[in-house]
Design a protein around this motif. Structure first.
Motif, PDB file in Angstrom:
ATOM      1  N   PHE A 161       3.104  26.878  20.398  1.00 31.05           N
ATOM      2  CA  PHE A 161       4.115  25.998  20.409  1.00 31.05           C
ATOM      3  C   PHE A 161       4.575  25.151  19.341  1.00 31.05           C
ATOM      4  O   PHE A 161       5.142  24.240  19.335  1.00 31.05           O
ATOM      5  CB  PHE A 161       3.906  25.253  21.752  1.00 31.05           C
ATOM      6  N   LEU A 162       3.228  24.988  18.432  1.00 34.27           N
ATOM      7  CA  LEU A 162       3.283  23.928  17.165  1.00 34.27           C
ATOM      8  C   LEU A 162       4.134  24.656  15.977  1.00 34.27           C
ATOM      9  O   LEU A 162       3.864  25.712  15.813  1.00 34.27           O
ATOM     10  CB  LEU A 162       1.857  23.582  16.957  1.00 34.27           C
TER      11      LEU A 162
ATOM     12  N   PRO B  30      -2.422  22.980  26.060  1.00 33.58           N
ATOM     13  CA  PRO B  30      -1.989  23.102  24.427  1.00 33.58           C
ATOM     14  C   PRO B  30      -1.936  24.681  24.127  1.00 33.58           C
ATOM     15  O   PRO B  30      -2.787  25.375  24.493  1.00 33.58           O
ATOM     16  CB  PRO B  30      -3.291  22.374  23.932  1.00 33.58           C
ATOM     17  N   GLN B  31      -0.949  25.032  23.386  1.00 35.43           N
ATOM     18  CA  GLN B  31      -0.972  26.351  22.993  1.00 35.43           C
ATOM     19  C   GLN B  31      -0.393  26.383  21.196  1.00 35.43           C
ATOM     20  O   GLN B  31       0.553  25.700  21.084  1.00 35.43           O
ATOM     21  CB  GLN B  31       0.124  27.124  23.624  1.00 35.43           C
ATOM     22  N   GLU B  32      -1.118  26.961  20.425  1.00 38.97           N
ATOM     23  CA  GLU B  32      -0.914  27.049  19.069  1.00 38.97           C
ATOM     24  C   GLU B  32       0.425  27.457  18.914  1.00 38.97           C
ATOM     25  O   GLU B  32       1.026  27.144  17.888  1.00 38.97           O
ATOM     26  CB  GLU B  32      -2.028  27.830  18.176  1.00 38.97           C
TER      27      GLU B  32
ATOM     28  N   GLU C 278       0.742  13.993  19.781  1.00 43.35           N
ATOM     29  CA  GLU C 278       0.273  15.484  19.667  1.00 43.35           C
ATOM     30  C   GLU C 278       1.064  16.415  20.807  1.00 43.35           C
ATOM     31  O   GLU C 278       1.336  17.479  20.786  1.00 43.35           O
ATOM     32  CB  GLU C 278      -1.084  15.548  19.853  1.00 43.35           C
ATOM     33  N   LEU C 279       1.292  15.482  22.054  1.00 37.36           N
ATOM     34  CA  LEU C 279       1.727  16.095  23.464  1.00 37.36           C
ATOM     35  C   LEU C 279       3.288  16.225  22.916  1.00 37.36           C
ATOM     36  O   LEU C 279       3.820  17.382  23.280  1.00 37.36           O
ATOM     37  CB  LEU C 279       1.611  15.128  24.333  1.00 37.36           C
TER      38      LEU C 279
ATOM     39  N   GLN D  27       4.722  16.889  20.334  1.00 39.23           N
ATOM     40  CA  GLN D  27       4.766  18.142  19.138  1.00 39.23           C
ATOM     41  C   GLN D  27       4.928  19.400  19.757  1.00 39.23           C
ATOM     42  O   GLN D  27       5.538  20.224  19.733  1.00 39.23           O
ATOM     43  CB  GLN D  27       3.829  18.043  17.975  1.00 39.23           C
ATOM     44  N   HIS D  28       3.816  19.283  20.834  1.00 42.78           N
ATOM     45  CA  HIS D  28       3.374  20.457  21.776  1.00 42.78           C
ATOM     46  C   HIS D  28       4.860  20.829  22.359  1.00 42.78           C
ATOM     47  O   HIS D  28       5.451  22.061  22.613  1.00 42.78           O
ATOM     48  CB  HIS D  28       2.431  20.316  22.526  1.00 42.78           C
TER      49      HIS D  28
ATOM     50  N   PHE E 125      -4.592  16.424  25.362  1.00 47.42           N
ATOM     51  CA  PHE E 125      -4.141  16.059  24.156  1.00 47.42           C
ATOM     52  C   PHE E 125      -4.771  14.492  23.806  1.00 47.42           C
ATOM     53  O   PHE E 125      -5.090  13.680  24.503  1.00 47.42           O
ATOM     54  CB  PHE E 125      -2.423  15.938  24.116  1.00 47.42           C
TER      55      PHE E 125
END
Length: 280
Positions: free
Chosen positions: A111-112, A107-109, A17-18, A20-21, A12
């Motif tokens: 999860f955002l 990262p996975q979209e 950003e982490l 938020q994920h 990340f």
């Protein structure tokens, strides 16, 4: 391993950003996790900030810090890896020997949560799911903020909707819902939930169904699931549910499906083994 070499594993760009994920992951799966799972996740999460997404905490360290057994820690890490939240990476030392095992948040979209920059509007009469300000377990696209005035008195609660409002680019009605959500369930949920909330409620139900590994398709249990959903809504509207709604619904549906599975198992057993005593 030189800790500075860990930078190449960073997943990340920032701690924000982490966060938020991981919060997005918890919004979807928190009601499936045990208290031990959450403690272990929290520890790994808090020790993945120097290089966002990278944790080099050893299993023994997690065990001693959380007080959970080694088997629980390993089982939890395996579970998070199967859920695609984290990935284990074995490192190699300069001398060729095996180094530490890293835990990398992936990262996975999915999860955002999309950012909403539109203005708040009048609240719709739906089931409002409570969320603690310090907890990353939102269950609906609504959140509440409380402010205090100069005298220390609380101002009225303001509600902001992420889903969208009429005439905006986020405007959606129930026809936008995925076709795999049964129409009968949508009709039952419509008076209480927005389309986004209906989708999340059904996702919660379907996770309970997958976890219990039922003998038939979910359509075979739809009547019982819908009945359980109605009972949960009734209790929530009566103010008798203190926990978040999705977590409560998940638990109720899971128990309902377990009872159905027991009945099916008994019926199957009766059909295989003939009771000669009763026949006599």
């Amino acid at each position: 391993m030189n800790i500075n070499h860990l930078k190449k594993y960073q997943t990340f760009s920032s701690v924000a950003e982490l966060d938020q994920h991981v919060r997005g992951f918890l919004r979807r799966y928190k009601w499936e996790l045990s208290e031990g799972n959450l403690e272990i996740l929290t520890y790994i999460w808090r020790h993945s900030v120097k290089y966002p997404g990278v944790s080099f905490a050893k299993v023994n360290t997690i065990v001693s810090t959380t007080g959970r057994s080694r088997s629980t820690v390993i089982r939890t890490i395996n579970r998070f890896e199967n859920m695609n939240l984290i990935k284990r990476v074995a490192t190699i030392r300069p001398n060729g020997k095996r180094g530490v095992n890293l835990l990398l948040f992936q990262p996975q979209e999915a999860f955002l949560t999309p950012h909403d920059d539109t203005l708040p509007d009048t609240a719709i009469d739906t089931v409002s799911i409570e969320a603690e300000a310090t907890s990353p377990n939102e269950c609906t696209p609504e959140y509440q903020e409380e402010a205090e005035n100069k005298q220390g008195e609380k101002q009225p609660v303001k509600t902001k909707k992420i889903e969208g409002r009429p005439g905006s680019r986020f405007d959606m009605d129930y026809t936008f819902l995925p076709s795999y959500i049964p129409a009968s369930f949508v009709e039952v949920a419509k008076p209480f939930f927005t389309p986004v909330e209906v989708d999340r409620a059904w996702e919660c139900i379907h996770r309970a169904y997958r976890r219990e590994q039922m003998h038939h398709g979910i359509e075979a249990y739809l009547e019982g699931v819908t009945r359980t959903f109605k009972q949960a809504i009734f209790l929530y509207k009566q103010g008798k549910i203190k926990k978040e709604f999705c977590g409560y619904l998940y638990s109720c549906v899971l128990e309902s499906l377990r009872q159905e599975k027991r009945k099916e198992t008994i019926q199957c057993t009766d059909s295989v083994y003939y009771d000669w005593l009763d026949e006599a």
